[in-house]
Design a protein around this motif. Structure first.
Motif, PDB file in Angstrom:
ATOM      1  N   ALA A 113      12.582  13.914  -6.552  1.00  0.00           N
ATOM      2  CA  ALA A 113      13.029  14.038  -7.934  1.00  0.00           C
ATOM      3  C   ALA A 113      13.066  12.685  -8.648  1.00  0.00           C
ATOM      4  O   ALA A 113      12.598  12.568  -9.782  1.00  0.00           O
ATOM      5  CB  ALA A 113      14.402  14.698  -7.983  1.00  0.00           C
ATOM      6  N   VAL A 114      13.615  11.662  -8.009  1.00  0.00           N
ATOM      7  CA  VAL A 114      13.758  10.378  -8.693  1.00  0.00           C
ATOM      8  C   VAL A 114      12.403   9.716  -8.940  1.00  0.00           C
ATOM      9  O   VAL A 114      12.236   8.966  -9.913  1.00  0.00           O
ATOM     10  CB  VAL A 114      14.679   9.424  -7.897  1.00  0.00           C
ATOM     11  N   VAL A 115      11.435   9.989  -8.074  1.00  0.00           N
ATOM     12  CA  VAL A 115      10.105   9.403  -8.254  1.00  0.00           C
ATOM     13  C   VAL A 115       9.291  10.209  -9.267  1.00  0.00           C
ATOM     14  O   VAL A 115       8.680   9.644 -10.185  1.00  0.00           O
ATOM     15  CB  VAL A 115       9.362   9.320  -6.902  1.00  0.00           C
ATOM     16  N   HIS A 139      12.233   7.886 -12.813  1.00  0.00           N
ATOM     17  CA  HIS A 139      13.495   7.166 -12.933  1.00  0.00           C
ATOM     18  C   HIS A 139      13.633   6.051 -11.889  1.00  0.00           C
ATOM     19  O   HIS A 139      14.454   5.151 -12.061  1.00  0.00           O
ATOM     20  CB  HIS A 139      14.670   8.138 -12.791  1.00  0.00           C
ATOM     21  N   HIS A 140      12.857   6.131 -10.814  1.00  0.00           N
ATOM     22  CA  HIS A 140      12.972   5.121  -9.761  1.00  0.00           C
ATOM     23  C   HIS A 140      11.626   4.866  -9.092  1.00  0.00           C
ATOM     24  O   HIS A 140      10.742   5.733  -9.085  1.00  0.00           O
ATOM     25  CB  HIS A 140      13.975   5.565  -8.683  1.00  0.00           C
ATOM     26  N   TYR A 141      11.527   3.661  -8.511  1.00  0.00           N
ATOM     27  CA  TYR A 141      10.397   3.317  -7.652  1.00  0.00           C
ATOM     28  C   TYR A 141      10.746   3.684  -6.209  1.00  0.00           C
ATOM     29  O   TYR A 141      11.908   3.894  -5.868  1.00  0.00           O
ATOM     30  CB  TYR A 141      10.104   1.814  -7.728  1.00  0.00           C
ATOM     31  N   TRP A 142       9.717   3.721  -5.351  1.00  0.00           N
ATOM     32  CA  TRP A 142       9.979   3.895  -3.920  1.00  0.00           C
ATOM     33  C   TRP A 142      10.936   2.822  -3.422  1.00  0.00           C
ATOM     34  O   TRP A 142      11.820   3.087  -2.616  1.00  0.00           O
ATOM     35  CB  TRP A 142       8.682   3.812  -3.116  1.00  0.00           C
ATOM     36  N   ARG A 159       0.817  -1.227   0.000  1.00  0.00           N
ATOM     37  CA  ARG A 159       0.000   0.000   0.000  1.00  0.00           C
ATOM     38  C   ARG A 159       0.845   1.268   0.000  1.00  0.00           C
ATOM     39  O   ARG A 159       0.498   2.264   0.642  1.00  0.00           O
ATOM     40  CB  ARG A 159      -0.974   0.004   1.177  1.00  0.00           C
ATOM     41  N   LEU A 160       1.980   1.231  -0.713  1.00  0.00           N
ATOM     42  CA  LEU A 160       2.761   2.442  -0.891  1.00  0.00           C
ATOM     43  C   LEU A 160       2.045   3.356  -1.890  1.00  0.00           C
ATOM     44  O   LEU A 160       1.374   2.872  -2.807  1.00  0.00           O
ATOM     45  CB  LEU A 160       4.163   2.108  -1.405  1.00  0.00           C
ATOM     46  N   PRO A 161       2.176   4.656  -1.724  1.00  0.00           N
ATOM     47  CA  PRO A 161       1.515   5.557  -2.685  1.00  0.00           C
ATOM     48  C   PRO A 161       2.079   5.368  -4.084  1.00  0.00           C
ATOM     49  O   PRO A 161       3.268   5.095  -4.268  1.00  0.00           O
ATOM     50  CB  PRO A 161       1.835   6.952  -2.137  1.00  0.00           C
ATOM     51  N   SER A 162       1.217   5.495  -5.064  1.00  0.00           N
ATOM     52  CA  SER A 162       1.631   5.276  -6.442  1.00  0.00           C
ATOM     53  C   SER A 162       2.604   6.360  -6.905  1.00  0.00           C
ATOM     54  O   SER A 162       2.383   7.556  -6.673  1.00  0.00           O
ATOM     55  CB  SER A 162       0.409   5.256  -7.363  1.00  0.00           C
ATOM     56  N   GLU A 163       3.668   5.944  -7.563  1.00  0.00           N
ATOM     57  CA  GLU A 163       4.609   6.900  -8.135  1.00  0.00           C
ATOM     58  C   GLU A 163       3.923   7.762  -9.202  1.00  0.00           C
ATOM     59  O   GLU A 163       4.262   8.937  -9.372  1.00  0.00           O
ATOM     60  CB  GLU A 163       5.798   6.166  -8.752  1.00  0.00           C
ATOM     61  N   ALA A 164       2.948   7.169  -9.910  1.00  0.00           N
ATOM     62  CA  ALA A 164       2.228   7.922 -10.938  1.00  0.00           C
ATOM     63  C   ALA A 164       1.431   9.071 -10.320  1.00  0.00           C
ATOM     64  O   ALA A 164       1.326  10.156 -10.907  1.00  0.00           O
ATOM     65  CB  ALA A 164       1.290   6.990 -11.708  1.00  0.00           C
ATOM     66  N   TRP A 165       0.905   8.867  -9.122  1.00  0.00           N
ATOM     67  CA  TRP A 165       0.170   9.939  -8.434  1.00  0.00           C
ATOM     68  C   TRP A 165       1.108  11.103  -8.105  1.00  0.00           C
ATOM     69  O   TRP A 165       0.733  12.267  -8.257  1.00  0.00           O
ATOM     70  CB  TRP A 165      -0.455   9.383  -7.164  1.00  0.00           C
ATOM     71  N   VAL A 166       2.329  10.785  -7.655  1.00  0.00           N
ATOM     72  CA  VAL A 166       3.313  11.834  -7.348  1.00  0.00           C
ATOM     73  C   VAL A 166       3.665  12.605  -8.614  1.00  0.00           C
ATOM     74  O   VAL A 166       3.728  13.845  -8.605  1.00  0.00           O
ATOM     75  CB  VAL A 166       4.588  11.228  -6.717  1.00  0.00           C
ATOM     76  N   GLN A 167       3.869  11.887  -9.704  1.00  0.00           N
ATOM     77  CA  GLN A 167       4.220  12.571 -10.947  1.00  0.00           C
ATOM     78  C   GLN A 167       3.085  13.476 -11.425  1.00  0.00           C
ATOM     79  O   GLN A 167       3.316  14.610 -11.855  1.00  0.00           O
ATOM     80  CB  GLN A 167       4.564  11.555 -12.040  1.00  0.00           C
ATOM     81  N   ASP A 168       1.847  12.983 -11.362  1.00  0.00           N
ATOM     82  CA  ASP A 168       0.702  13.807 -11.780  1.00  0.00           C
ATOM     83  C   ASP A 168       0.599  15.078 -10.938  1.00  0.00           C
ATOM     84  O   ASP A 168       0.297  16.163 -11.454  1.00  0.00           O
ATOM     85  CB  ASP A 168      -0.591  12.993 -11.658  1.00  0.00           C
TER      86      ASP A 168
END
Length: 287
Positions: free
Chosen positions: A196-198, A202-205, A50-59
């Motif tokens: 930045a990396v998320v 470029h990277h996953y959590w 249940r880690l937050p989605s990297e796509a949500w951070v990017q959006d």
């Protein structure tokens, strides 16, 4: 006495270690199938945790073009120059901590290289299920192009993230070796790096978490020095835990411990008190 190693030996050693890492990463390039299979496993594990989605951070970040451009620049330009400046500063200003820093970085980077070879991983920007984009290609500056098996840059060396590992250790080392009340602001560097990396895909959590786990194990074995060999200008050397401070410094002079006095027998004439000559008195007598 300074524990700073000779520069003529240290500089080639650091360069050799870095080149070994760069060419070691290239040896694991081209593993497209394994990299995508591992990406599927990492993505599934993160969702199970249940880690937050990297796509949500990017959006969220891409709602501001100024912000995402700034993050792109930070990712592309800060990582390696920050490490070079950090090593030079530790070598000249904190020689008592430098060897500890060099050994921690050597083990951390070596552990990362081994995992790069064993676990090739497609980053989110190359993993379709993540539904993320390479923000560097959209807004610049672009760090990577299309992945090629014979390219110098191994784009599947995402696990673990040395961007995160190096940034976290830089903050830790500066906090440990400095005494300023503002030294905790160095934590902004790893926090910004993680974002930045998320956000740039470029990277996953998990890449950053694994790098931090490696660093924690290394730091548990390689403890920072209890006493710096040479403190910075205007700073006293750190006294280790349990070590008494044997000299009290007052007005630029060192107060010597009082001598042990033996009581005189009864009836004996009392000697007149003897004045103790201070450094100032001695200086006046010589003039």
């Amino acid at each position: 006495m300074s524990s700073r190693p000779p520069l003529i030996r240290e500089l080639p050693l650091v360069i050799a270690l870095y080149m070994a890492y760069k060419f070691g990463r290239r040896a694991a390039n081209g593993q497209f199938r394994d990299a995508h299979e591992n990406a599927d496993l990492v993505w599934g594990l993160e969702r199970a945790l249940r880690l937050p989605s990297e796509a949500w951070v990017q959006d969220l970040v891409m709602r501001s073009e100024v912000l995402i451009r700034g993050i792109n620049v930070y990712y592309a330009t800060v990582h390696f120059p920050a490490m070079v400046i950090f090593l030079v500063w530790m070598y000249w200003r904190r020689p008592g901590h430098y060897l500890w820093v060099r050994w921690v970085l050597t083990w951390l980077t070596s552990a990362a290289l081994v995992l790069h070879l064993l676990v090739p991983l497609a980053p989110p920007r190359l993993f379709g299920e993540a539904r993320m984009v390479d923000t560097g290609l959209l807004y610049g500056p672009a760090v990577y192009g299309k992945p090629e098996p014979d390219s110098m840059a191994n784009q599947f060396a995402a696990m673990p993230s040395l961007h995160v590992g190096w940034a976290v250790f830089i903050a830790i080392a500066l906090i440990v070796s400095c005494r300023s009340r503002l030294r905790w602001l160095w934590l902004l560097h790893p926090l910004t790096t993680i974002l930045a990396v998320v956000a740039t895909a470029h990277h996953y959590w998990m890449d950053g978490l694994v790098a931090c786990a490696f660093l924690a194990v290394i730091l548990a074995v390689l403890r920072p020095p209890r006493k710096a060999a040479a403190a910075g200008p205007g700073e006293r050397a750190t006294v280790g835990a349990g070590e008494p401070d044997t000299a009290a410094v007052t007005d630029g002079t060192v107060a010597a411990p009082a001598p042990h006095e033996t009581p005189a027998p009864e009836g004996a004439p009392t000697a007149a008190p003897t004045a103790v000559a201070t450094p100032t008195d001695l200086a006046r007598r010589e003039t």
